[in-house]
Design a protein around this motif. Structure first.
Motif, PDB file in Angstrom:
ATOM      1  N   UNK A  21      88.430  49.831  49.490  1.00 53.44           N
ATOM      2  CA  UNK A  21      89.849  50.275  50.086  1.00 53.44           C
ATOM      3  C   UNK A  21      89.904  51.846  49.755  1.00 53.44           C
ATOM      4  N   UNK A  22      90.337  52.747  50.974  1.00 50.66           N
ATOM      5  CA  UNK A  22      90.334  54.033  50.550  1.00 50.66           C
ATOM      6  C   UNK A  22      91.687  54.479  50.020  1.00 50.66           C
ATOM      7  N   UNK A  23      92.077  55.863  49.878  1.00 47.78           N
ATOM      8  CA  UNK A  23      93.152  56.369  49.042  1.00 47.78           C
ATOM      9  C   UNK A  23      94.514  55.905  49.857  1.00 47.78           C
ATOM     10  N   UNK A  24      94.122  55.546  50.989  1.00 50.41           N
ATOM     11  CA  UNK A  24      95.331  55.075  51.842  1.00 50.41           C
ATOM     12  C   UNK A  24      95.836  53.480  51.980  1.00 50.41           C
ATOM     13  N   UNK A  25      94.956  52.915  51.091  1.00 51.39           N
ATOM     14  CA  UNK A  25      94.939  51.441  51.082  1.00 51.39           C
ATOM     15  C   UNK A  25      94.320  50.669  52.234  1.00 51.39           C
ATOM     16  N   UNK A  26      93.515  51.329  53.001  1.00 51.31           N
ATOM     17  CA  UNK A  26      92.910  50.722  54.240  1.00 51.31           C
ATOM     18  C   UNK A  26      91.598  50.265  53.832  1.00 51.31           C
ATOM     19  N   UNK A  27      91.056  49.044  54.158  1.00 50.18           N
ATOM     20  CA  UNK A  27      89.749  48.399  53.854  1.00 50.18           C
ATOM     21  C   UNK A  27      88.897  49.113  54.933  1.00 50.18           C
ATOM     22  N   UNK A  28      87.801  49.767  54.459  1.00 46.28           N
ATOM     23  CA  UNK A  28      86.858  50.656  55.291  1.00 46.28           C
ATOM     24  C   UNK A  28      85.497  50.230  55.629  1.00 46.28           C
ATOM     25  N   UNK A  29      84.852  49.639  54.204  1.00 45.07           N
ATOM     26  CA  UNK A  29      83.381  49.483  54.221  1.00 45.07           C
ATOM     27  C   UNK A  29      83.229  48.118  53.432  1.00 45.07           C
ATOM     28  N   UNK A  30      82.123  47.349  53.906  1.00 48.77           N
ATOM     29  CA  UNK A  30      81.903  46.151  53.230  1.00 48.77           C
ATOM     30  C   UNK A  30      80.080  46.337  52.678  1.00 48.77           C
ATOM     31  N   UNK A  31      80.006  46.266  51.444  1.00 49.24           N
ATOM     32  CA  UNK A  31      78.626  46.201  51.024  1.00 49.24           C
ATOM     33  C   UNK A  31      78.267  44.703  50.899  1.00 49.24           C
ATOM     34  N   UNK A  32      77.388  44.189  51.668  1.00 48.34           N
ATOM     35  CA  UNK A  32      77.168  42.976  51.933  1.00 48.34           C
ATOM     36  C   UNK A  32      76.246  42.178  51.437  1.00 48.34           C
ATOM     37  N   UNK A  33      75.300  42.774  50.547  1.00 46.43           N
ATOM     38  CA  UNK A  33      74.389  42.376  49.883  1.00 46.43           C
ATOM     39  C   UNK A  33      73.403  41.580  50.643  1.00 46.43           C
ATOM     40  N   UNK A  34      73.006  40.409  50.302  1.00 51.66           N
ATOM     41  CA  UNK A  34      72.249  39.542  51.018  1.00 51.66           C
ATOM     42  C   UNK A  34      72.848  38.476  51.692  1.00 51.66           C
ATOM     43  N   UNK A  35      74.548  38.524  52.005  1.00 51.29           N
ATOM     44  CA  UNK A  35      75.120  37.533  52.733  1.00 51.29           C
ATOM     45  C   UNK A  35      75.160  37.936  54.036  1.00 51.29           C
ATOM     46  N   UNK A  36      75.482  39.222  54.513  1.00 50.85           N
ATOM     47  CA  UNK A  36      75.299  39.558  55.856  1.00 50.85           C
ATOM     48  C   UNK A  36      74.586  40.746  56.291  1.00 50.85           C
ATOM     49  N   UNK A  37      73.498  40.416  57.104  1.00 54.20           N
ATOM     50  CA  UNK A  37      72.769  41.625  57.622  1.00 54.20           C
ATOM     51  C   UNK A  37      73.158  42.028  59.014  1.00 54.20           C
ATOM     52  N   UNK A  38      72.472  42.992  59.609  1.00 54.63           N
ATOM     53  CA  UNK A  38      72.776  43.459  60.837  1.00 54.63           C
ATOM     54  C   UNK A  38      72.041  42.287  61.741  1.00 54.63           C
TER      55      UNK A  38
ATOM     56  N   UNK B 215      88.075  56.672  41.061  1.00 60.31           N
ATOM     57  CA  UNK B 215      89.058  58.033  41.271  1.00 60.31           C
ATOM     58  C   UNK B 215      90.519  57.405  41.942  1.00 60.31           C
ATOM     59  N   UNK B 216      90.808  57.665  43.458  1.00 56.06           N
ATOM     60  CA  UNK B 216      91.911  57.057  44.050  1.00 56.06           C
ATOM     61  C   UNK B 216      91.501  55.915  45.107  1.00 56.06           C
ATOM     62  N   UNK B 217      90.435  55.589  44.732  1.00 56.16           N
ATOM     63  CA  UNK B 217      89.664  54.508  45.673  1.00 56.16           C
ATOM     64  C   UNK B 217      89.608  53.122  44.916  1.00 56.16           C
ATOM     65  N   UNK B 218      89.558  52.000  45.438  1.00 54.47           N
ATOM     66  CA  UNK B 218      89.428  50.750  44.872  1.00 54.47           C
ATOM     67  C   UNK B 218      88.135  50.024  45.651  1.00 54.47           C
ATOM     68  N   UNK B 219      87.122  49.378  44.702  1.00 53.94           N
ATOM     69  CA  UNK B 219      86.222  48.508  45.191  1.00 53.94           C
ATOM     70  C   UNK B 219      86.676  46.890  44.495  1.00 53.94           C
ATOM     71  N   UNK B 220      86.476  46.266  45.698  1.00 54.34           N
ATOM     72  CA  UNK B 220      87.049  44.796  45.433  1.00 54.34           C
ATOM     73  C   UNK B 220      85.936  43.804  45.570  1.00 54.34           C
ATOM     74  N   UNK B 221      85.875  42.840  44.643  1.00 55.01           N
ATOM     75  CA  UNK B 221      84.883  41.598  44.691  1.00 55.01           C
ATOM     76  C   UNK B 221      85.150  40.794  45.699  1.00 55.01           C
ATOM     77  N   UNK B 222      84.164  40.165  46.526  1.00 55.86           N
ATOM     78  CA  UNK B 222      84.507  38.952  47.454  1.00 55.86           C
ATOM     79  C   UNK B 222      83.592  38.056  47.048  1.00 55.86           C
TER      80      UNK B 222
END
Length: 469
Positions: free
Chosen positions: A120-137, A98-105
């Motif tokens: 990246x939300x509708x305002x172009x702000x980076x909000x969330x990272x889905x980190x897979x098995x790279x970064x855990x809590x 829709x009006x959002x973007x998912x970017x690969x790293x």
């Protein structure tokens, strides 16, 4: 945007559905795709994409089945070498939702082909990272699982160096308020120091995660490669299976023969009995291995049984049999099941019962087997004269066990010792073999198990994340 987390406590695996304007992107789905279909139906939305952050070692993904059922595009790094239909998703690539973007790293380190996904939300702000098995809590992914598996292999030291660069150059530079959603929580074998929390922020990880603290590259490599937990046999098998895509979940289970309780099983074929150790000890098929369903069943099944090794599966009743099948399928081990049956009528073998008073009075009169994992053994022996053979190594080291005295097996809480005892009696029959069971806690109440490896909850959870982003 609505983010929904699906969490499986058995494998400590988190997958995600991102919903926006009637479209859903699924990230790192589990083997059974039904929960994602139900989520889509509930929200009257369509699954349009599936992202795999890497070819997982610890579970089998349903990405190919979801694609075949819904037509959703599968997105993976070009480095993965996927043999199924897919769209490459690497640095600079974007998915429009829709009006959002998912970017690969691209974030190599846990594996050479690992990616993270930035939202990246509708305002172009980076909000969330889905980190897979790279970064855990509280941790980062272990670097030692791709030395012999996958499209690209690499030594653990090389992957650790890549992890150092991925964290320093790509993740630690993100805004501190970015929310982090990892693919695993505590109890997984993909990390060694994971927090109980299932989400975090970049700022919190910068403050609290040991792997993100100030250190030079070699110190990081030394830290990350030390004291990682054991890797079950099935890990490499699952990497390859995920690289090609697993067969249909429901159909694969439906193909398994259901046998009568009086069925004659092929002699020489492995038998896995998932009943409680109390039921097993009262009567089981000769040479059956007791892997109780209420514990970390998938992990120990994929540790004790070799990939592609045929076996029979036994459970107490129909409900538990269905559960055992679904849990076997999570790691792709349903394909080697020769047949399943409920409590068999020829389960006449019984287990020897330990005279605890005699053992306490004269432990030197017994050969004691410590079946715990190496990190527990290295932290201290419960019995100074114990022979240390961790359960993952036991089937290949049975010839090391002396047979001049009765044998007592122990672990930390009783799950692994029950399995170990049932393995040992297949080879050693001239002396009794006993399971110290949960009585072991009387000898050392402070002895921990490895991140829940002795047991744990077996419920499948679907947990909505708080609020909307």
């Amino acid at each position: 945007m609505l983010i929904h987390q699906f969490y499986d406590t058995d494998l400590a695996h988190a997958s995600y559905a991102i919903l926006r304007a009637g479209q859903i992107i699924v990230i790192d789905p589990a083997r059974n795709p039904q929960p994602y279909y139900e989520f889509a139906l509930q929200h009257e939305a369509d699954i349009t994409g599936v992202i795999e952050t890497h070819p997982h070692a610890d579970f089998v993904s349903s990405h190919l089945e979801i694609h075949q059922t819904t037509g959703a595009t599968i997105y993976v790094s070009h480095l993965l070498g996927a043999t199924y239909p897919h769209q490459t998703f690497d640095d600079g690539d974007e998915i429009t939702l829709a009006d959002m973007k998912l970017k690969a790293i691209n974030t190599p380190g846990h594996s050479p082909d690992s990616i993270c996904v930035l939202v990246e939300d509708e305002n172009g702000q980076t909000t969330t990272l889905f980190s897979g098995d790279t970064l855990f809590v509280g941790d980062v992914g272990r670097p030692d699982l791709r030395e012999e598996a996958g499209n690209i292999t690499a030594k653990k030291e090389d992957l650790a160096r890549q992890m150092y660069n991925s964290t320093r150059q790509k993740l630690m530079t993100l805004p501190q308020n970015v929310v982090v959603y990892p693919a695993h929580g505590p109890g997984t074998l993909c990390g060694k120091n994971i927090s109980p929390d299932l989400q975090s922020t970049i700022g919190r990880e910068l403050r609290e995660n040991y792997a993100l603290q100030l250190m030079d590259e070699q110190t990081f490599v030394n830290e990350l490669t030390a004291d990682q937990p054991f890797a079950p046999q099935y890990f490499g098998y699952d990497v390859e299976l995920n690289k090609q895509g697993a067969p249909d979940y429901a159909q694969s289970i439906a193909n398994i023969p259901h046998l009568n309780t009086d069925a004659q099983l092929n002699e020489g074929t492995l038998v896995i009995d998932t009943r409680t150790k109390a039921a097993f000890n009262q009567g089981h098929i000769k040479n059956a291995i007791n892997l109780q369903l209420q514990g970390k069943f998938e992990t120990w099944l994929g540790t004790v049984v070799e990939p592609s090794e045929p076996y029979y599966l036994i459970a107490a009743d129909h409900e538990k049999l269905e559960l055992a099948l679904s849990r076997s399928a999570k790691i792709g081990y349903e394909q080697q099941i020769k047949g399943v049956l409920q409590s068999p009528t020829n389960a006449t073998e019984t287990s020897a019962e330990l005279d605890l008073d005699a053992f306490k009075a004269h432990p030197e009169s017994y050969t004691i087997i410590d079946a715990r994992n190496w990190n527990e053994i290295n932290a201290g022996l419960l019995f100074s004269n114990a022979l240390t053979i961790p359960l993952p190594e036991l089937r290949k080291r049975l010839n090391e066990i002396p047979t001049d005295k009765p044998i007592v097996v122990h672990c930390a809480a009783g799950y692994r010792s029950a399995a170990a005892r049932s393995i040992i009696v297949q080879r050693i029959v001239n002396v009794p073999v006993y399971d110290l069971s949960d009585v072991v806690v009387e000898f050392n109440n402070s002895t921990p198990s490895l991140t829940g490896m002795e047991g744990g909850k077996t419920d499948y959870l679907k947990s909505p994340l708080p609020g909307r982003i």
